[in-house]
Design a protein around this motif. Structure first.
Motif, mmCIF file in Angstrom:
data_model
loop_
_atom_site.group_PDB
_atom_site.id
_atom_site.type_symbol
_atom_site.label_atom_id
_atom_site.label_comp_id
_atom_site.label_asym_id
_atom_site.label_seq_id
_atom_site.Cartn_x
_atom_site.Cartn_y
_atom_site.Cartn_z
ATOM 1 N N ALA A 319 1.203 -1.469 -0.070
ATOM 2 C CA ALA A 319 -0.120 0.008 0.061
ATOM 3 C C ALA A 319 0.714 1.242 0.060
ATOM 4 C CB ALA A 319 -0.856 -0.211 1.223
ATOM 5 N N TYR A 345 -3.987 -5.389 1.486
ATOM 6 C CA TYR A 345 -2.843 -4.086 1.506
ATOM 7 C C TYR A 345 -2.038 -4.151 2.506
ATOM 8 C CZ TYR A 345 -5.645 -2.856 -2.701
ATOM 9 O OH TYR A 345 -6.282 -3.145 -3.871
ATOM 10 N N TRP A 348 0.183 -1.053 5.613
ATOM 11 C CA TRP A 348 -0.719 0.110 5.702
ATOM 12 C C TRP A 348 -0.509 0.983 6.772
ATOM 13 C CZ3 TRP A 348 -4.440 1.108 2.441
ATOM 14 C CH2 TRP A 348 -5.509 1.982 2.865
ATOM 15 N N ASN A 377 -6.963 -4.264 4.803
ATOM 16 C CA ASN A 377 -5.728 -3.464 4.941
ATOM 17 C C ASN A 377 -4.842 -3.842 6.288
ATOM 18 O OD1 ASN A 377 -6.660 -1.646 2.913
ATOM 19 N ND2 ASN A 377 -8.001 -0.430 4.234
#
Length: 488
Positions: A319, A345, A348, A377
């Motif tokens: 990310a 992701y 984060w 995330n």
């Protein structure tokens, strides 16, 4: 006695009966009839799709492996040049011979150093053999058996895999004697072949297909009842090994800033959300297979094998960095494999508000075809939000296993087509006659129609299927069978 049948279910059943009766006016193949009578996937399909047997083509560089692969496929797929060590994009191909479907693996195309070539070839062949049910061992008949060939033969004997010996470059009767000399390798009858001209390839394929099992012993989804199998995928150094270590609560695999530390998939039973899962940490997928060589080349093969054995894939994306072409291609690979998908992701905790704004734009642009995938995330380094993987995995796997009743499916299709009929093309308007779900894992739908349905309309139907029935986290496949009315 009160009738407790749900009106909607009763209506769906009536629609199904009426449409199925209407199909009797159309020419249906035996496969169509079998599909309609089966009522959907059977026990074997619900448990796991039977993996196709795998045939590996191995041998020294420049003995004609890729030429033989192209001959088997019937098209120029693998790159061929008259030099050793030519590289290529793809290494596995779906193939068919004499009514048998199988997976063909071309193990050539890596760059070699002259020093220690025999040892390197043997190491690489070992991986290829490990991932195969049967092996085609290709030898250049014009050169004869070399020391490297003999080293690979020893490896093949230890593996226990069935082997077909291919004496390549036998372009005519004059080279037949060269082929007979290869009996000395001790692998049985050498099949004289000219991969370039096609001479003898039918005979060697007949022999190879006889050695393949009905179902692959080296690949396939996990059996019913065991821990659900999760493949961790992502480009090198995205944090796959860090995530596995955090989930396992120990330093299970090596983590290093150098990209590509992991070579072999590492299985680990993980307790997560009160249940046991089998996670596989796979080698990072490189930009292109043709840019990899040696161990990295075969790491990519093992990664593909891990994905084939998985039920759901967690694709890790960094990310904190712009999304790359590699990321998009890995996601596409999972979708094409038919596995359930969760997007994680990672890093984060390293993203600020500005980066998150641009990330949302990247997702909308690059992953527009996979908006159905659950998104989590996380931070593999700190363990933040890793527990959110469980509901995402459960949702994706539930969708992967979902079966839509035939009556409900046809009622839905009727409503959709009535509101949005297929456009008229060439004075004709295709009409959907009937729909059924052929299988699960992933959900596959078959639609019988009076004419070809355009790609745009099929995408529209897929989008509406998702809106109506969910399928969050699972790819779905929609195929169309065009059928004409039976002539009286």
């Amino acid at each position: 006695m009160t009738d407790e049948t749900t009106p909607g279910v009763e209506d769906d059943a009536g629609v199904e009966t009426a449409l199925r009766a209407g199909l009797e006016e159309y020419d249906l193949s035996p496969e169509d009839v079998a599909l309609l009578e089966s009522g959907g996937p059977g026990e074997a399909e619900e448990g796991a799709r039977a993996p196709l047997p795998v045939l590996a083509v191995v041998g020294r560089p420049n003995v004609g492996k890729s030429t033989l692969v192209n001959r088997i496929l019937g098209r120029r797929e693998a790159v061929v040049e008259d030099v050793p060590g030519v590289t290529r994009d793809r290494v596995t191909y779906p193939a068919s011979w004499a009514g048998r479907d199988f997976t063909l693996v071309d193990t050539g195309g890596w760059e070699q150093k002259v020093e220690g070539m025999a040892a390197q070839v043997a190491e690489q062949a070992e991986v290829a053999v490990e991932l195969a049910d049967a092996v085609m061992f290709v030898v250049d008949a014009t050169v004869g058996a070399t020391a490297t060939d003999e080293q690979v033969v020893r490896l093949l004997r230890r593996s226990g895999r069935p082997v077909v010996l291919v004496a390549n470059k036998v372009d005519g009767p004059r080279q037949e004697a060269d082929a007979t000399e290869l009996w000395s390798l001790g692998l049985g009858e050498p099949y004289p072949v000219s991969a370039l001209h096609g001479r003898g390839t039918g005979d060697v394929l007949d022999a190879a297909v006889k050695l393949l099992p009905a179902v692959s012993a080296v690949g396939g989804a996990s059996p019913v009842g065991g821990p659900r199998r999760v493949a961790l995928l992502g480009r090198p150094n995205v944090g796959k090994s860090s995530m596995l270590n955090k989930l396992a609560g120990s330093e299970r695999v090596v983590v290093h800033p150098t990209a590509g530390t992991t070579r072999d998939p590492v299985d680990e039973l993980i307790e997560l959300g009160g249940r046991t899962w089998r996670f596989v940490d796979t080698a990072g997928i490189r930009r292109r297979v043709h840019l990899t060589r040696g161990a990295d080349f075969y790491a990519s093969l093992r990664t593909q094998a891990a994905l084939e054995k998985a039920e759901v894939a967690v694709v890790l994306l960094d990310a904190s960095e712009p999304m790359s072409e590699q990321d998009v291609r890995i996601v596409s690979t999972v979708v094409e494999s038919g596995r359930a998908l969760v997007l994680a992701y990672n890093k984060w905790d390293l993203t600020d508000e500005e980066r998150r704004h641009y990330l949302e734009r990247e997702i909308e642009r690059e992953l527009v075809q996979t908006t159905w995938a659950p998104r989590v995330n996380v931070s593999a380094m700190t363990g933040r939000h890793l527990e959110r993987l469980v509901p995402a995995l459960d949702t994706a796997l539930e969708s992967w296993d979902t079966r839509v009743p035939t009556g409900r499916l046809n009622s839905f299709l009727g409503q959709v087509v009535a509101a949005h009929p297929h456009p008229v093309r060439g004075g004709k308007q295709p009409r959907i006659l009937f729909g059924t779900q052929a299988s699960t894992r992933p959900p596959r739908f078959v639609v019988f129609a009076t004419g070809f349905l355009e790609a745009g309309y099929r995408r529209f139907l897929e989008r509406r299927l998702r809106e109506e029935f969910g399928f969050t986290g699972s790819p779905i496949e929609l195929s169309v069978r065009v059928r004409e009315k039976r002539r009286r």
